[in-house]
Design an enzyme around this catalytic site. Structure first.
Site, mmCIF file in Angstrom:
data_model
loop_
_atom_site.group_PDB
_atom_site.id
_atom_site.type_symbol
_atom_site.label_atom_id
_atom_site.label_comp_id
_atom_site.label_asym_id
_atom_site.label_seq_id
_atom_site.Cartn_x
_atom_site.Cartn_y
_atom_site.Cartn_z
ATOM 1 N N LYS A 147 -6.939 -2.290 -13.162
ATOM 2 C CA LYS A 147 -5.818 -3.224 -13.209
ATOM 3 C C LYS A 147 -6.238 -4.606 -12.710
ATOM 4 O O LYS A 147 -6.943 -4.713 -11.708
ATOM 5 C CB LYS A 147 -4.717 -2.738 -12.268
ATOM 6 C CG LYS A 147 -3.995 -1.520 -12.703
ATOM 7 C CD LYS A 147 -2.932 -1.247 -11.656
ATOM 8 C CE LYS A 147 -2.208 0.034 -11.893
ATOM 9 N NZ LYS A 147 -1.343 0.366 -10.742
ATOM 10 N N ARG A 176 6.199 9.997 -7.549
ATOM 11 C CA ARG A 176 7.591 9.580 -7.612
ATOM 12 C C ARG A 176 8.346 10.386 -8.655
ATOM 13 O O ARG A 176 9.285 11.093 -8.377
ATOM 14 C CB ARG A 176 7.683 8.084 -7.945
ATOM 15 C CG ARG A 176 7.161 7.174 -6.852
ATOM 16 C CD ARG A 176 6.865 5.810 -7.377
ATOM 17 N NE ARG A 176 5.885 5.872 -8.463
ATOM 18 C CZ ARG A 176 5.534 4.869 -9.222
ATOM 19 N NH1 ARG A 176 6.101 3.716 -9.062
ATOM 20 N NH2 ARG A 176 4.617 5.025 -10.165
ATOM 21 N N SER A 236 4.960 -1.606 -7.679
ATOM 22 C CA SER A 236 4.482 -2.959 -7.352
ATOM 23 C C SER A 236 4.840 -3.926 -8.474
ATOM 24 O O SER A 236 5.232 -5.079 -8.218
ATOM 25 C CB SER A 236 2.976 -2.930 -7.115
ATOM 26 O OG SER A 236 2.687 -2.035 -6.077
HETATM 27 N N1 COA Z 1 6.112 3.827 -3.767
HETATM 28 C C1 COA Z 1 6.073 2.739 -4.514
HETATM 29 N N2 COA Z 1 5.243 2.569 -5.557
HETATM 30 C C2 COA Z 1 4.408 3.582 -5.804
HETATM 31 C C3 COA Z 1 4.387 4.753 -5.055
HETATM 32 C C4 COA Z 1 5.295 4.859 -3.999
HETATM 33 N N3 COA Z 1 5.367 5.944 -3.233
HETATM 34 N N4 COA Z 1 3.476 5.570 -5.567
HETATM 35 C C5 COA Z 1 2.922 4.916 -6.592
HETATM 36 N N5 COA Z 1 3.500 3.723 -6.728
HETATM 37 C C6 COA Z 1 3.248 2.745 -7.781
HETATM 38 C C7 COA Z 1 2.469 1.568 -7.367
HETATM 39 O O1 COA Z 1 3.333 0.567 -6.873
HETATM 40 C C8 COA Z 1 1.792 1.180 -8.655
HETATM 41 O O2 COA Z 1 2.674 0.398 -9.402
HETATM 42 P P1 COA Z 1 2.151 -0.620 -10.527
HETATM 43 O O3 COA Z 1 1.519 0.221 -11.583
HETATM 44 O O4 COA Z 1 3.369 -1.294 -10.934
HETATM 45 O O5 COA Z 1 1.142 -1.520 -9.841
HETATM 46 C C9 COA Z 1 1.587 2.519 -9.351
HETATM 47 O O6 COA Z 1 2.497 3.382 -8.775
HETATM 48 C C10 COA Z 1 0.258 3.149 -9.134
HETATM 49 O O7 COA Z 1 -0.376 2.499 -8.094
HETATM 50 P P2 COA Z 1 -1.310 3.086 -6.994
HETATM 51 O O8 COA Z 1 -0.729 4.272 -6.338
HETATM 52 O O9 COA Z 1 -1.669 1.956 -6.131
HETATM 53 O O10 COA Z 1 -2.496 3.621 -7.823
HETATM 54 P P3 COA Z 1 -3.379 2.838 -8.791
HETATM 55 O O11 COA Z 1 -3.294 3.554 -10.071
HETATM 56 O O12 COA Z 1 -3.101 1.410 -8.813
HETATM 57 O O13 COA Z 1 -4.768 3.015 -8.074
HETATM 58 C C11 COA Z 1 -6.758 4.155 -7.447
HETATM 59 C C12 COA Z 1 -5.554 4.112 -8.352
HETATM 60 C C13 COA Z 1 -7.185 2.786 -6.997
HETATM 61 C C14 COA Z 1 -6.421 4.963 -6.234
HETATM 62 C C15 COA Z 1 -7.843 4.840 -8.264
HETATM 63 O O14 COA Z 1 -7.995 4.195 -9.484
HETATM 64 C C16 COA Z 1 -9.174 4.818 -7.510
HETATM 65 O O15 COA Z 1 -9.382 5.586 -6.598
HETATM 66 N N6 COA Z 1 -10.059 3.910 -7.963
HETATM 67 C C17 COA Z 1 -11.386 3.754 -7.392
HETATM 68 C C18 COA Z 1 -12.422 4.366 -8.350
HETATM 69 C C19 COA Z 1 -12.319 5.850 -8.312
HETATM 70 O O16 COA Z 1 -12.594 6.461 -7.305
HETATM 71 N N7 COA Z 1 -11.879 6.432 -9.421
HETATM 72 C C20 COA Z 1 -11.612 7.856 -9.461
HETATM 73 C C21 COA Z 1 -12.630 8.645 -10.187
HETATM 74 S S1 COA Z 1 -12.887 8.100 -11.844
#
Ligand code: COA
Length: 157
Positions: free
Chosen positions: A41, A90, A128
């Site tokens: 992202k 969620r 977010s």
């Molecule tokens: N309350 C509010 N929002 C929530 C939530 C909660 N309890 N749980 C999830 N969300 C929302 C977030 O706000 C976010 O919203 P957005 O899409 O509008 O930005 C969405 O859900 C998901 O966000 P998040 O939980 O931050 O996960 P992500 O998908 O952005 O991040 C990583 C994922 C960073 C944890 C993951 O990609 C990662 O570990 N990356 C590093 C590389 C890696 O190890 N990859 C894995 C092996 S390939």
């Protein structure tokens, strides 16, 4: 010591994330909230801004640390000797994504458990992206995010 890593993009942190951090901090000795620097992202806030907003929001919880990391979350968790990764769920639509992410993480290291917290109903609609969209359309989001996020959004938008 039972350490858990809570990774995410946190762009920005919301009260939904904060609720999960608070609940997890009661179950583990230490929680490291890990801001992912380079996930797929494109982020609105820089990594340092995201870390700062989270640090401000968790300053009263003594066993929570906030770091950022560029790389595989599991590698970071191994490095600090974590026992678990935390993710929030969620709604049903989160499940498919989390299932695949959990499978990839398990492939990297199956000794570190992935623990899911169900979001409370009142936070289950927050994301977010929705925070940024609501704020930029003049909707009051102060009940949905920590105060530090409102302040940073004011500076930025
Ligand atoms: N309350 C509010 N929002 C929530 C939530 C909660 N309890 N749980 C999830 N969300 C929302 C977030 O706000 C976010 O919203 P957005 O899409 O509008 O930005 C969405 O859900 C998901 O966000 P998040 O939980 O931050 O996960 P992500 O998908 O952005 O991040 C990583 C994922 C960073 C944890 C993951 O990609 C990662 O570990 N990356 C590093 C590389 C890696 O190890 N990859 C894995 C092996 S390939």
């Amino acid at each position: 010591m039972n350490i858990a890593v809570y990774p995410g993009s946190f762009d920005p942190i919301t009260n939904g994330h904060l609720d999960i951090i608070k609940r997890a901090s009661k179950l583990f000795d230490k929680i490291v909230v890990l801001v992912a620097i380079n996930n797929e992202k494109k982020s609105f806030f820089g990594a340092e801004e995201r870390v700062k907003m989270i640090r401000d929001s968790v300053k009263d919880i003594t066993n929570v640390e906030v770091e950022s990391f560029d790389g595989l979350t599991m590698r970071y968790a191994e490095k600090i000797g974590a026992k678990a990764l935390i993710r929030g769920l969620r709604v049903v639509s989160d499940f498919d994504y989390e299932w695949k992410l959990a499978a990839a993480n398990e492939f990297i290291n199956s000794d570190i458990e992935i623990v899911f917290f169900m979001a409370r109903h009142e936070t289950s609609f927050i994301s977010s992206s929705s925070i940024k969209e609501l704020y930029s359309n003049d909707i009051d989001i102060s009940s949905l995010v920590p105060i530090s996020v409102v302040e940073e959004l004011k500076k930025k938008i």
